[in-house]
Motif scaffolding. Structure first.
Motif, PDB file in Angstrom:
ATOM      1  N   LYS A 104       0.827  -1.211   0.000  1.00  0.00           N
ATOM      2  CA  LYS A 104       0.000   0.000   0.000  1.00  0.00           C
ATOM      3  C   LYS A 104       0.863   1.263   0.000  1.00  0.00           C
ATOM      4  CE  LYS A 104      -4.184  -1.915   0.422  1.00  0.00           C
ATOM      5  NZ  LYS A 104      -3.822  -3.306   0.138  1.00  0.00           N
ATOM      6  N   LYS A 105       2.057   1.199   0.591  1.00  0.00           N
ATOM      7  CA  LYS A 105       2.922   2.379   0.683  1.00  0.00           C
ATOM      8  C   LYS A 105       3.514   2.685  -0.691  1.00  0.00           C
ATOM      9  CE  LYS A 105       7.382   2.451   1.940  1.00  0.00           C
ATOM     10  NZ  LYS A 105       7.870   3.217   0.810  1.00  0.00           N
ATOM     11  N   VAL A 106       3.358   3.920  -1.146  1.00  0.00           N
ATOM     12  CA  VAL A 106       3.966   4.336  -2.408  1.00  0.00           C
ATOM     13  C   VAL A 106       4.732   5.640  -2.167  1.00  0.00           C
ATOM     14  CG1 VAL A 106       2.266   3.212  -3.908  1.00  0.00           C
ATOM     15  CG2 VAL A 106       1.820   5.530  -3.089  1.00  0.00           C
ATOM     16  N   PRO A 107       5.781   5.904  -2.982  1.00  0.00           N
ATOM     17  CA  PRO A 107       6.293   5.021  -4.024  1.00  0.00           C
ATOM     18  C   PRO A 107       6.993   3.792  -3.432  1.00  0.00           C
ATOM     19  CG  PRO A 107       7.752   6.892  -3.765  1.00  0.00           C
ATOM     20  CD  PRO A 107       6.565   7.152  -2.891  1.00  0.00           C
ATOM     21  N   PHE A 108       7.097   2.727  -4.256  1.00  0.00           N
ATOM     22  CA  PHE A 108       7.795   1.517  -3.818  1.00  0.00           C
ATOM     23  C   PHE A 108       9.293   1.814  -3.737  1.00  0.00           C
ATOM     24  CE2 PHE A 108       4.419  -1.144  -6.275  1.00  0.00           C
ATOM     25  CZ  PHE A 108       3.486  -0.880  -5.284  1.00  0.00           C
ATOM     26  N   GLU A 109       9.888   1.478  -2.601  1.00  0.00           N
ATOM     27  CA  GLU A 109      11.330   1.652  -2.419  1.00  0.00           C
ATOM     28  C   GLU A 109      11.997   0.287  -2.283  1.00  0.00           C
ATOM     29  OE1 GLU A 109      12.145   5.639  -0.110  1.00  0.00           O
ATOM     30  OE2 GLU A 109      10.641   4.469   0.976  1.00  0.00           O
ATOM     31  N   GLU A 110      13.252   0.219  -2.694  1.00  0.00           N
ATOM     32  CA  GLU A 110      13.985  -1.047  -2.684  1.00  0.00           C
ATOM     33  C   GLU A 110      14.084  -1.652  -1.283  1.00  0.00           C
ATOM     34  OE1 GLU A 110      15.636   1.327  -6.202  1.00  0.00           O
ATOM     35  OE2 GLU A 110      14.905   1.733  -4.171  1.00  0.00           O
ATOM     36  N   THR A 111      13.962  -0.806  -0.269  1.00  0.00           N
ATOM     37  CA  THR A 111      14.059  -1.281   1.119  1.00  0.00           C
ATOM     38  C   THR A 111      12.718  -1.787   1.661  1.00  0.00           C
ATOM     39  OG1 THR A 111      13.751   1.017   1.799  1.00  0.00           O
ATOM     40  CG2 THR A 111      16.016   0.194   1.734  1.00  0.00           C
ATOM     41  N   ASP A 112      11.649  -1.690   0.862  1.00  0.00           N
ATOM     42  CA  ASP A 112      10.321  -2.126   1.322  1.00  0.00           C
ATOM     43  C   ASP A 112      10.283  -3.636   1.536  1.00  0.00           C
ATOM     44  OD1 ASP A 112       9.428   0.453   1.168  1.00  0.00           O
ATOM     45  OD2 ASP A 112       8.277   0.184  -0.677  1.00  0.00           O
ATOM     46  N   PHE A 113       9.364  -4.066   2.381  1.00  0.00           N
ATOM     47  CA  PHE A 113       9.108  -5.482   2.636  1.00  0.00           C
ATOM     48  C   PHE A 113       8.490  -6.102   1.385  1.00  0.00           C
ATOM     49  CE2 PHE A 113       6.379  -8.888   4.465  1.00  0.00           C
ATOM     50  CZ  PHE A 113       7.346  -9.570   5.192  1.00  0.00           C
ATOM     51  N   VAL A 114       9.087  -7.180   0.878  1.00  0.00           N
ATOM     52  CA  VAL A 114       8.582  -7.799  -0.362  1.00  0.00           C
ATOM     53  C   VAL A 114       8.393  -9.306  -0.185  1.00  0.00           C
ATOM     54  CG1 VAL A 114       9.401  -6.052  -2.006  1.00  0.00           C
ATOM     55  CG2 VAL A 114      10.951  -7.870  -1.278  1.00  0.00           C
ATOM     56  N   ASP A 115       7.842  -9.688   0.944  1.00  0.00           N
ATOM     57  CA  ASP A 115       7.647 -11.119   1.220  1.00  0.00           C
ATOM     58  C   ASP A 115       6.205 -11.575   1.034  1.00  0.00           C
ATOM     59  OD1 ASP A 115      10.272 -11.490   1.701  1.00  0.00           O
ATOM     60  OD2 ASP A 115      10.139 -11.698   3.868  1.00  0.00           O
ATOM     61  N   ASN A 116       5.388 -10.774   0.358  1.00  0.00           N
ATOM     62  CA  ASN A 116       3.993 -11.160   0.128  1.00  0.00           C
ATOM     63  C   ASN A 116       3.619 -11.050  -1.345  1.00  0.00           C
ATOM     64  OD1 ASN A 116       3.320 -11.704   2.874  1.00  0.00           O
ATOM     65  ND2 ASN A 116       3.213  -9.494   3.251  1.00  0.00           N
ATOM     66  N   PRO A 117       4.299 -11.793  -2.225  1.00  0.00           N
ATOM     67  CA  PRO A 117       3.930 -11.738  -3.657  1.00  0.00           C
ATOM     68  C   PRO A 117       2.531 -12.289  -3.878  1.00  0.00           C
ATOM     69  CG  PRO A 117       5.476 -13.531  -3.251  1.00  0.00           C
ATOM     70  CD  PRO A 117       5.375 -12.766  -1.967  1.00  0.00           C
ATOM     71  N   VAL A 118       1.853 -11.764  -4.904  1.00  0.00           N
ATOM     72  CA  VAL A 118       0.471 -12.196  -5.148  1.00  0.00           C
ATOM     73  C   VAL A 118       0.340 -12.997  -6.452  1.00  0.00           C
ATOM     74  CG1 VAL A 118      -0.566 -10.342  -3.787  1.00  0.00           C
ATOM     75  CG2 VAL A 118      -0.134  -9.968  -6.222  1.00  0.00           C
ATOM     76  N   SER A 119       1.473 -13.378  -7.061  1.00  0.00           N
ATOM     77  CA  SER A 119       1.443 -14.253  -8.235  1.00  0.00           C
ATOM     78  C   SER A 119       2.683 -15.133  -8.207  1.00  0.00           C
ATOM     79  CB  SER A 119       1.416 -13.437  -9.529  1.00  0.00           C
ATOM     80  OG  SER A 119       2.661 -12.770  -9.738  1.00  0.00           O
ATOM     81  N   LEU A 120       2.606 -16.265  -8.899  1.00  0.00           N
ATOM     82  CA  LEU A 120       3.777 -17.140  -8.979  1.00  0.00           C
ATOM     83  C   LEU A 120       4.909 -16.436  -9.719  1.00  0.00           C
ATOM     84  CD1 LEU A 120       5.075 -19.898  -8.444  1.00  0.00           C
ATOM     85  CD2 LEU A 120       4.229 -20.623 -10.686  1.00  0.00           C
ATOM     86  N   TYR A 121       4.564 -15.671 -10.746  1.00  0.00           N
ATOM     87  CA  TYR A 121       5.590 -14.903 -11.468  1.00  0.00           C
ATOM     88  C   TYR A 121       6.390 -14.035 -10.494  1.00  0.00           C
ATOM     89  CZ  TYR A 121       7.653 -11.276 -14.400  1.00  0.00           C
ATOM     90  OH  TYR A 121       8.527 -10.395 -14.999  1.00  0.00           O
TER      91      TYR A 121
END
Length: 340
Positions: free
Chosen positions: A140-157
């Protein structure tokens, strides 16, 4: 090392980004080895057209093959000894990953592992690889920063791309491979991918079909996308090539996006305007509104501060300029006119 003996290995060379990056490097006199399996995920003729434009270069060598073939990958490294590797080969597409997961694991995970293994056994100056803005999931937080939490992908891709970042980090840590991951944000332009929305919309116009817009017709809470023009993507990659990561772990991830997200409906209106300019007559899409698809995210928005701080560059091609380039190319390439 001079340009004449510096070898670049570009995987996915028949692809959209791979083609334009190869051309940029070839024009500067570098030796480019292009690897691509030329699969039929989308129109093979378009891939062949891209390859034909590379063939006249004496400093270009094309190898048809798959990065999931470990023996082939290792043999290419053994024979050509690339000093720079840019891994752009991957099975693309968020929605297709829901229908056909096997090919994503084969190409994006096994294939990338093979590239890492080859870099491990044949030391390279820099490995650059394609990640994706999809790793941010439904952040939800924008803009996306490289340090953001990215452990909740929503697609297999997205999961495969996040796994690439983890694998590259591990190989950098264990074997000292300088590696940079690039999170691309909705790349578009001439000779682009027909599975992308702007290209698909244009195809439907010339076949007299309505376009499907996955936002429920909600104009207030429309989907936002950070559309990034192909030349800006290539410029970003080119600037990062000599800028290999330093430090205890030689691994870094950058966003490459326009950092100026547009509402999907504004993008569609701009596409209509550019097509009208290219054709010399007013065109308008017939629009059908549908619910958002599984795996899609409501917004993508890149922070490019880290990219700018590293190499002094941030994408800035407007969608008006970029889409005009696309529609002019499309009308000429396909020789089309609107069906009434």
């Amino acid at each position: 090392m001079t340009k004449e003996n510096k070898v670049y290995l570009i995987t996915g060379a028949a692809g959209f980004i791979g083609h334009f990056l190869s051309r940029r490097l070839l024009d500067q006199g570098f030796n480019v080895i292009g690897l691509d399996n030329v699969n039929d995920y989308y129109d093979v003729n378009l891939k062949e057209t891209r390859l034909k434009l590379l063939q006249p270069y004496n400093n270009f060598t094309f190898i048809k093959g798959d990065i999931s073939d470990k023996e082939l990958v290792l043999s290419i490294f053994e024979e050509y000894k690339p000093s720079i590797v840019v891994n752009l080969a991957a099975q693309a597409g968020v929605r297709y990953s829901i229908e056909n997961p096997d090919v994503y694991m084969q190409s994006n995970v096994i294939g990338f592992y093979n590239i890492l293994e080859a870099c491990r056994h044949h030391l390279v100056d820099h490995l650059i690889y394609a990640s994706s803005s999809s790793v941010y999931g439904a952040n939800k937080k924008v803009p996306f920063e490289e340090t953001d939490f990215v452990d909740n992908p929503v697609s297999l891709y997205a999961s495969t791309k996040k796994s690439n970042e983890l694998m590259a980090h591990t190989y950098s840590h264990l074997y000292g491979i300088p590696a940079t991951g690039l999170r691309f944000f909705t790349v578009y332009g001439p000779m682009g991918r027909p599975d992308m929305a702007y290209f698909g919309f244009t195809n439907k116009l010339f076949h007299g079909e309505p376009i499907q817009i996955f936002n429920n017709g909600d104009f207030e809470n429309d989907l936002y996308r950070d559309f990034t023009y192909i030349d800006d993507i290539v410029e970003g990659i080119e600037r990062l090539i000599p800028h290999s990561p330093v430090g205890e772990v030689q691994h870094k991830v950058y966003n490459i996006g326009n950092s100026n997200p547009e509402k999907l409906m504004v993008f569609i209106e701009t596409l209509e305007k550019c097509l009208s300019n290219s054709l010399g007559e007013k065109v308008e899409f017939e629009k059908h509104f549908e619910p958002i698809k599984p795996g899609d995210v409501p917004a993508t928005y890149a922070s490019t501060k880290q990219l700018y701080d590293a190499v002094g560059f941030r994408p800035q091609t407007s969608i008006e300029e970029g889409l005009q380039q696309f529609t002019d190319w499309y009308v000429e390439y396909y020789g089309v006119k609107v069906e009434v």
